[in-house]
Design a protein around this motif. Sequence first.
Motif, PDB file in Angstrom:
ATOM      1  N   LYS A  65      53.021   5.903  46.096  1.00  0.00           N
ATOM      2  CA  LYS A  65      54.124   6.381  45.261  1.00  0.00           C
ATOM      3  C   LYS A  65      54.729   7.686  45.772  1.00  0.00           C
ATOM      4  O   LYS A  65      55.879   8.010  45.457  1.00  0.00           O
ATOM      5  CB  LYS A  65      53.636   6.580  43.824  1.00  0.00           C
ATOM      6  N   VAL A  66      53.969   8.454  46.531  1.00  0.00           N
ATOM      7  CA  VAL A  66      54.406   9.759  47.014  1.00  0.00           C
ATOM      8  C   VAL A  66      53.974   9.910  48.471  1.00  0.00           C
ATOM      9  O   VAL A  66      52.904   9.424  48.860  1.00  0.00           O
ATOM     10  CB  VAL A  66      53.798  10.907  46.179  1.00  0.00           C
ATOM     11  N   LYS A  68      60.816   6.574  48.014  1.00  0.00           N
ATOM     12  CA  LYS A  68      59.613   7.188  47.453  1.00  0.00           C
ATOM     13  C   LYS A  68      59.674   8.697  47.718  1.00  0.00           C
ATOM     14  O   LYS A  68      60.059   9.124  48.812  1.00  0.00           O
ATOM     15  CB  LYS A  68      58.360   6.574  48.065  1.00  0.00           C
ATOM     16  N   PRO A  69      59.329   9.522  46.734  1.00  0.00           N
ATOM     17  CA  PRO A  69      59.444  10.968  46.898  1.00  0.00           C
ATOM     18  C   PRO A  69      58.626  11.486  48.081  1.00  0.00           C
ATOM     19  O   PRO A  69      57.500  11.030  48.322  1.00  0.00           O
ATOM     20  CB  PRO A  69      58.897  11.525  45.580  1.00  0.00           C
ATOM     21  N   ASP A  84      62.275  15.615  50.127  1.00  0.00           N
ATOM     22  CA  ASP A  84      62.814  15.877  48.791  1.00  0.00           C
ATOM     23  C   ASP A  84      62.377  17.240  48.283  1.00  0.00           C
ATOM     24  O   ASP A  84      63.164  17.984  47.691  1.00  0.00           O
ATOM     25  CB  ASP A  84      62.340  14.789  47.823  1.00  0.00           C
ATOM     26  N   LYS A 102      51.022  15.000  40.341  1.00  0.00           N
ATOM     27  CA  LYS A 102      51.911  14.954  39.171  1.00  0.00           C
ATOM     28  C   LYS A 102      52.947  13.847  39.348  1.00  0.00           C
ATOM     29  O   LYS A 102      53.205  13.065  38.417  1.00  0.00           O
ATOM     30  CB  LYS A 102      52.599  16.300  39.002  1.00  0.00           C
ATOM     31  N   LEU A 103      53.550  13.768  40.535  1.00  0.00           N
ATOM     32  CA  LEU A 103      54.545  12.738  40.784  1.00  0.00           C
ATOM     33  C   LEU A 103      53.926  11.343  40.769  1.00  0.00           C
ATOM     34  O   LEU A 103      54.541  10.379  40.295  1.00  0.00           O
ATOM     35  CB  LEU A 103      55.235  12.978  42.122  1.00  0.00           C
ATOM     36  N   ILE A 105      53.923   9.360  37.529  1.00  0.00           N
ATOM     37  CA  ILE A 105      55.186   8.895  36.965  1.00  0.00           C
ATOM     38  C   ILE A 105      55.473   7.493  37.489  1.00  0.00           C
ATOM     39  O   ILE A 105      55.202   7.195  38.658  1.00  0.00           O
ATOM     40  CB  ILE A 105      56.318   9.867  37.347  1.00  0.00           C
ATOM     41  N   LEU A 108      60.812   7.347  39.583  1.00  0.00           N
ATOM     42  CA  LEU A 108      60.910   8.238  40.735  1.00  0.00           C
ATOM     43  C   LEU A 108      62.055   7.834  41.658  1.00  0.00           C
ATOM     44  O   LEU A 108      62.865   8.678  42.067  1.00  0.00           O
ATOM     45  CB  LEU A 108      59.591   8.237  41.505  1.00  0.00           C
ATOM     46  N   LYS A 163      65.540   9.936  42.363  1.00  0.00           N
ATOM     47  CA  LYS A 163      65.805  10.357  43.738  1.00  0.00           C
ATOM     48  C   LYS A 163      67.145   9.799  44.209  1.00  0.00           C
ATOM     49  O   LYS A 163      67.948  10.516  44.825  1.00  0.00           O
ATOM     50  CB  LYS A 163      64.677   9.906  44.667  1.00  0.00           C
TER      51      LYS A 163
END
Length: 294
Positions: free
Chosen positions: A50-51, A110-111, A132, A207-208, A211, A216, A220
């Motif tokens: 996810k990140v 994805k962040p 980001d 933290k991200l 979510i 996300l 973005k």
Amino acid sequence: MSEQSVLYGKRDGIATITLNRPEKANTLRSEVTQGIDRCLEEANRDPEVKVIVLEGAGDNFCGGFDFSGGLEHYDAIREQTYDPGMDAHWVANRYTSYITAFMGLWRGLKPTIAKVHGYCVGGGSELALCADLVIASEDARFGTPYSRVWGCHLTGMWVHRLGLAKAKYYALTGEWISGKEAAEIELINFSCPLEELDRRVQELAGKLAGIPLTQLVSMKLIVNQAYDNMGLQSTQTLGPILDGIMRNTPEGREFVRAAAAEGVRGAIEKRDGPFADYSQAPPGQQPRKRSQLG
């Protein structure tokens, strides 16, 4: 991709891409940018991720493009018959340009978080600022020494992240800036003591990761679209072309000659010595070394 140049790992929904040329300040060569691109593709295709965190091994994030060895790996640039037209083709073509890899941090939805310490200069700063979110140690050093000779802004992120006054000043002077100062002028998101950097990045990534992915990517995408509408793509087309032209000016050719004859250190001494920054700064102004932390 050389497994030694770029490392990839994932844990708890967080993928980590590590530039792994610490003996060369993680400077960029084609195998490195290709490795970054492939790792970003893997992370963006992996449903468990996810990140994405981008970092540098050793004492630096990235010292820019690799000019070591008298530029021996840039044969075309070293030749007097260097063709700036072919250079423009190379850097503006999405299938051959390094900008495609850099902007994978931005275009992949994805962040992405750049974790910066030590030197983050030249092409290294262009890379980090495509992420980001950017978190740096307070004593990290950002800068574009190519502003003085042999280069031009590439991704445009130094422009798009800053207001006019600061963007113009750093574009014209090429002066460096600390991680602390970079956060204060909002070139990056946050800075912290070097000892806290790993924890701060891990906390933010965690933290991200808590979510929903759909949230996300949607958030973005809407922010990215706003900056695309401001002309980010056209900036990224012009910048690398101008960068190539700057390699073929009389001053640019002299920089190449000096690097080939005296080594890149000699060329950099001539470029940065009058400004007393980057490698020519006093030891007390250099970034701290992560390898020396207790």
